[in-house]
Design a protein around this motif. Structure first.
Motif, PDB file in Angstrom:
ATOM      1  N   THR A 233      61.712  51.804  18.901  1.00 55.24           N
ATOM      2  CA  THR A 233      62.673  50.862  19.474  1.00 55.24           C
ATOM      3  C   THR A 233      62.951  51.201  20.931  1.00 55.24           C
ATOM      4  O   THR A 233      63.056  50.311  21.778  1.00 55.24           O
ATOM      5  CB  THR A 233      63.976  50.867  18.654  1.00 55.24           C
ATOM      6  N   ASP A 234      63.064  52.490  21.239  1.00 55.30           N
ATOM      7  CA  ASP A 234      63.238  52.912  22.625  1.00 55.30           C
ATOM      8  C   ASP A 234      62.064  52.453  23.492  1.00 55.30           C
ATOM      9  O   ASP A 234      62.249  52.024  24.635  1.00 55.30           O
ATOM     10  CB  ASP A 234      63.340  54.439  22.707  1.00 55.30           C
ATOM     11  N   LEU A 235      60.872  52.562  22.960  1.00 55.40           N
ATOM     12  CA  LEU A 235      59.681  52.195  23.732  1.00 55.40           C
ATOM     13  C   LEU A 235      59.630  50.679  23.957  1.00 55.40           C
ATOM     14  O   LEU A 235      59.329  50.217  25.063  1.00 55.40           O
ATOM     15  CB  LEU A 235      58.419  52.669  23.007  1.00 55.40           C
ATOM     16  N   VAL A 236      59.912  49.909  22.922  1.00 57.18           N
ATOM     17  CA  VAL A 236      59.918  48.452  23.037  1.00 57.18           C
ATOM     18  C   VAL A 236      61.030  47.993  23.979  1.00 57.18           C
ATOM     19  O   VAL A 236      60.858  47.066  24.775  1.00 57.18           O
ATOM     20  CB  VAL A 236      60.109  47.812  21.644  1.00 57.18           C
ATOM     21  N   GLY A 237      62.169  48.643  23.904  1.00 56.41           N
ATOM     22  CA  GLY A 237      63.365  48.237  24.657  1.00 56.41           C
ATOM     23  C   GLY A 237      64.405  47.711  23.695  1.00 56.41           C
ATOM     24  O   GLY A 237      64.128  46.793  22.919  1.00 56.41           O
ATOM     25  N   LEU A 238      65.602  48.296  23.721  1.00 54.48           N
ATOM     26  CA  LEU A 238      66.632  47.872  22.781  1.00 54.48           C
ATOM     27  C   LEU A 238      67.040  46.421  23.013  1.00 54.48           C
ATOM     28  O   LEU A 238      67.366  45.711  22.068  1.00 54.48           O
ATOM     29  CB  LEU A 238      67.864  48.781  22.893  1.00 54.48           C
ATOM     30  N   ASP A 239      66.999  45.970  24.260  1.00 56.66           N
ATOM     31  CA  ASP A 239      67.341  44.578  24.558  1.00 56.66           C
ATOM     32  C   ASP A 239      66.312  43.618  23.978  1.00 56.66           C
ATOM     33  O   ASP A 239      66.653  42.554  23.453  1.00 56.66           O
ATOM     34  CB  ASP A 239      67.492  44.370  26.062  1.00 56.66           C
ATOM     35  N   VAL A 240      65.041  44.023  24.049  1.00 54.11           N
ATOM     36  CA  VAL A 240      63.974  43.199  23.479  1.00 54.11           C
ATOM     37  C   VAL A 240      64.114  43.137  21.959  1.00 54.11           C
ATOM     38  O   VAL A 240      64.035  42.060  21.348  1.00 54.11           O
ATOM     39  CB  VAL A 240      62.594  43.751  23.878  1.00 54.11           C
ATOM     40  N   ARG A 241      64.354  44.296  21.352  1.00 51.05           N
ATOM     41  CA  ARG A 241      64.501  44.329  19.889  1.00 51.05           C
ATOM     42  C   ARG A 241      65.722  43.533  19.443  1.00 51.05           C
ATOM     43  O   ARG A 241      65.680  42.850  18.409  1.00 51.05           O
ATOM     44  CB  ARG A 241      64.575  45.774  19.404  1.00 51.05           C
ATOM     45  N   LEU A 242      66.798  43.588  20.202  1.00 48.92           N
ATOM     46  CA  LEU A 242      67.987  42.812  19.864  1.00 48.92           C
ATOM     47  C   LEU A 242      67.689  41.316  19.919  1.00 48.92           C
ATOM     48  O   LEU A 242      68.078  40.558  19.017  1.00 48.92           O
ATOM     49  CB  LEU A 242      69.126  43.154  20.823  1.00 48.92           C
ATOM     50  N   GLN A 260      75.903  46.535  14.760  1.00 48.67           N
ATOM     51  CA  GLN A 260      76.806  46.584  15.911  1.00 48.67           C
ATOM     52  C   GLN A 260      76.409  47.691  16.880  1.00 48.67           C
ATOM     53  O   GLN A 260      76.561  47.542  18.100  1.00 48.67           O
ATOM     54  CB  GLN A 260      78.249  46.795  15.438  1.00 48.67           C
ATOM     55  N   LEU A 261      75.876  48.792  16.365  1.00 50.09           N
ATOM     56  CA  LEU A 261      75.455  49.895  17.230  1.00 50.09           C
ATOM     57  C   LEU A 261      74.400  49.419  18.236  1.00 50.09           C
ATOM     58  O   LEU A 261      74.439  49.778  19.419  1.00 50.09           O
ATOM     59  CB  LEU A 261      74.889  51.047  16.396  1.00 50.09           C
ATOM     60  N   LEU A 262      73.458  48.602  17.782  1.00 48.10           N
ATOM     61  CA  LEU A 262      72.433  48.085  18.680  1.00 48.10           C
ATOM     62  C   LEU A 262      73.068  47.204  19.753  1.00 48.10           C
ATOM     63  O   LEU A 262      72.729  47.314  20.945  1.00 48.10           O
ATOM     64  CB  LEU A 262      71.385  47.304  17.884  1.00 48.10           C
ATOM     65  N   ARG A 263      73.989  46.340  19.369  1.00 48.52           N
ATOM     66  CA  ARG A 263      74.661  45.472  20.337  1.00 48.52           C
ATOM     67  C   ARG A 263      75.430  46.302  21.365  1.00 48.52           C
ATOM     68  O   ARG A 263      75.399  46.023  22.568  1.00 48.52           O
ATOM     69  CB  ARG A 263      75.619  44.529  19.619  1.00 48.52           C
ATOM     70  N   ASP A 264      76.115  47.335  20.894  1.00 46.39           N
ATOM     71  CA  ASP A 264      76.922  48.164  21.788  1.00 46.39           C
ATOM     72  C   ASP A 264      76.044  48.905  22.795  1.00 46.39           C
ATOM     73  O   ASP A 264      76.396  49.018  23.980  1.00 46.39           O
ATOM     74  CB  ASP A 264      77.747  49.168  20.982  1.00 46.39           C
ATOM     75  N   ASP A 270      72.080  51.132  27.606  1.00 43.70           N
ATOM     76  CA  ASP A 270      71.178  52.133  27.009  1.00 43.70           C
ATOM     77  C   ASP A 270      70.034  51.383  26.344  1.00 43.70           C
ATOM     78  O   ASP A 270      70.079  51.044  25.165  1.00 43.70           O
ATOM     79  CB  ASP A 270      71.931  52.991  25.982  1.00 43.70           C
ATOM     80  N   LEU A 271      68.979  51.119  27.117  1.00 44.99           N
ATOM     81  CA  LEU A 271      67.917  50.216  26.676  1.00 44.99           C
ATOM     82  C   LEU A 271      66.672  50.939  26.208  1.00 44.99           C
ATOM     83  O   LEU A 271      65.685  50.303  25.845  1.00 44.99           O
ATOM     84  CB  LEU A 271      67.550  49.259  27.822  1.00 44.99           C
ATOM     85  N   GLY A 272      66.686  52.268  26.212  1.00 46.52           N
ATOM     86  CA  GLY A 272      65.517  53.014  25.780  1.00 46.52           C
ATOM     87  C   GLY A 272      64.789  53.641  26.943  1.00 46.52           C
ATOM     88  O   GLY A 272      65.391  54.031  27.950  1.00 46.52           O
ATOM     89  N   ARG A 273      63.487  53.710  26.823  1.00 49.76           N
ATOM     90  CA  ARG A 273      62.675  54.408  27.818  1.00 49.76           C
ATOM     91  C   ARG A 273      62.874  53.855  29.231  1.00 49.76           C
ATOM     92  O   ARG A 273      62.955  54.614  30.190  1.00 49.76           O
ATOM     93  CB  ARG A 273      61.201  54.309  27.423  1.00 49.76           C
ATOM     94  N   LYS A 274      62.978  52.532  29.357  1.00 50.74           N
ATOM     95  CA  LYS A 274      63.043  51.946  30.699  1.00 50.74           C
ATOM     96  C   LYS A 274      64.348  52.254  31.413  1.00 50.74           C
ATOM     97  O   LYS A 274      64.408  52.176  32.644  1.00 50.74           O
ATOM     98  CB  LYS A 274      62.808  50.439  30.634  1.00 50.74           C
ATOM     99  N   SER A 275      65.393  52.611  30.671  1.00 46.03           N
ATOM    100  CA  SER A 275      66.658  52.968  31.311  1.00 46.03           C
ATOM    101  C   SER A 275      66.888  54.474  31.308  1.00 46.03           C
ATOM    102  O   SER A 275      67.845  54.956  31.909  1.00 46.03           O
ATOM    103  CB  SER A 275      67.829  52.268  30.613  1.00 46.03           C
ATOM    104  N   GLY A 276      66.015  55.215  30.618  1.00 46.74           N
ATOM    105  CA  GLY A 276      66.146  56.662  30.549  1.00 46.74           C
ATOM    106  C   GLY A 276      66.930  57.156  29.346  1.00 46.74           C
ATOM    107  O   GLY A 276      66.943  58.353  29.056  1.00 46.74           O
ATOM    108  N   ARG A 277      67.575  56.238  28.643  1.00 42.88           N
ATOM    109  CA  ARG A 277      68.367  56.643  27.484  1.00 42.88           C
ATOM    110  C   ARG A 277      68.425  55.523  26.465  1.00 42.88           C
ATOM    111  O   ARG A 277      68.641  54.359  26.798  1.00 42.88           O
ATOM    112  CB  ARG A 277      69.785  57.015  27.913  1.00 42.88           C
ATOM    113  N   GLY A 278      68.205  55.869  25.221  1.00 43.79           N
ATOM    114  CA  GLY A 278      68.333  54.949  24.108  1.00 43.79           C
ATOM    115  C   GLY A 278      68.790  55.766  22.913  1.00 43.79           C
ATOM    116  O   GLY A 278      69.803  56.455  22.966  1.00 43.79           O
ATOM    117  N   PHE A 279      68.016  55.735  21.842  1.00 45.49           N
ATOM    118  CA  PHE A 279      68.302  56.617  20.719  1.00 45.49           C
ATOM    119  C   PHE A 279      67.844  58.040  21.034  1.00 45.49           C
ATOM    120  O   PHE A 279      68.278  58.989  20.394  1.00 45.49           O
ATOM    121  CB  PHE A 279      67.616  56.082  19.455  1.00 45.49           C
ATOM    122  N   HIS A 280      66.982  58.169  22.014  1.00 42.90           N
ATOM    123  CA  HIS A 280      66.540  59.459  22.537  1.00 42.90           C
ATOM    124  C   HIS A 280      66.719  59.440  24.049  1.00 42.90           C
ATOM    125  O   HIS A 280      66.912  58.385  24.650  1.00 42.90           O
ATOM    126  CB  HIS A 280      65.063  59.708  22.186  1.00 42.90           C
TER     127      HIS A 280
END
Length: 283
Positions: A233-242, A260-264, A270-280
């Motif tokens: 999900t971090d690699l895809v992008g949390l915004d894309v997955r949402l 709700q955690l994904l929305r928050d 915190d969008l994942g790899r492209k923002s530097g922070r997601g679930f990792h």
């Protein structure tokens, strides 16, 4: 035996579009990559991808500069070659945007051109409504990172010309990738299953079942997934997955309702790899 495309257009110069342009240029095609925003960034993505491919000896003896010379960077769809064999749109997952882009692509190319969408979830039949000739639209769902991924999901509708499907299947094979052919349905095969697993992993994290590293490692070690669902999900992008989850919830039902955690996390950037922070955390 399939013939490789000579002239290829790609609309959208993000990670996916740049990767698609790279693999077709590596195959030997002349590519026009249309990016209405930061073309320098798009060019840098392609150049970086080619350098990485060269380090893995994946350029067939060519140098990164030789392959990059086959790619032209354009600002507008009207700069696509009229004699293009295929044009692939890889713009964000916003249906009105895609409809507009596909309509303008059809106006810029000849009748021989296959038009493809890299959408990961939107109905190909719905997108075909933008075209006067819907039979030449097909889904070509590439995976991130495009140069390294072996899969292309090909999506056909009831109207898609069988000859178009066969041409696309041949091109996928020439790219050194493998196809999965599916009929048009929300989320197709890959996004539907991938999002289902990813959303449940997010719910488990939200409920405190385990931390992100443990959830991912359980799937990697127990089920031999090369990457756990939260890292994916971090690699895809949390915004894309949402966005995909919201589309699937609207079309397939509440089982795809985003946690709700994904929305928050998306709301705070915190969008994942492209923002530097997601679930990792990503360097």
């Amino acid at each position: 035996m399939s013939t490789a495309p000579s002239n290829v257009g790609v609309v959208g110069g993000g990670r996916m579009g740049a990767g698609i342009a790279q693999v077709f240029a590596t195959l030997g095609a002349t590519v026009v990559l249309v990016e209405s925003g930061d073309r320098a960034a798009a060019a840098e993505r392609v150049a970086t991808g080619l350098q990485r491919a060269a380090e893995r000896d994946k350029l067939g003896g060519a140098t990164p500069d030789e392959v990059l010379a086959r790619v032209a960077f354009a600002a507008g769809i009207d700069e696509l070659p009229a004699d293009a064999d295929v044009v692939i749109e890889a713009v964000p997952e916003v249906i009105d945007l895609k409809l507009d882009v596909l309509h303008r692509i059809e106006g810029a190319v000849g009748p021989q051109c296959v038009i493809a969408s890299n959408t990961s979830s939107l109905s190909i039949a719905a997108l075909a409504a933008a075209l006067d000739a819907p039979q030449r639209l097909v889904g070509m769902h590439f995976f991130n990172p495009v140069p390294a991924s072996t899969l292309v999901e090909i999506i056909r509708t009831d109207d898609t010309d069988a000859a178009v499907v066969e041409r696309v299947r041949g091109w996928v094979s020439l790219l050194g990738k493998q196809e999965v052919l599916v009929n048009d349905s929300p989320g197709f095969a890959t996004s539907r299953l991938g999002v289902c697993l990813g959303l449940e992993a997010i719910r488990m994290l939200e409920e405190g079942v385990a931390d992100a590293e443990s959830i991912d490692r359980a799937m990697e070690l127990g089920y031999r997934h090369p990457m756990g669902p939260l890292r994916s999900t971090d690699l895809v992008g949390l915004d894309v997955r949402l966005a995909i989850a919201e589309h699937l919830a609207a079309t397939l039902g509440e089982r795809f309702t985003p946690p709700q955690l994904l929305r928050d996390m998306v709301a705070r950037g915190d969008l994942g790899r492209k923002s530097g922070r997601g679930f990792h955390t990503w360097p």
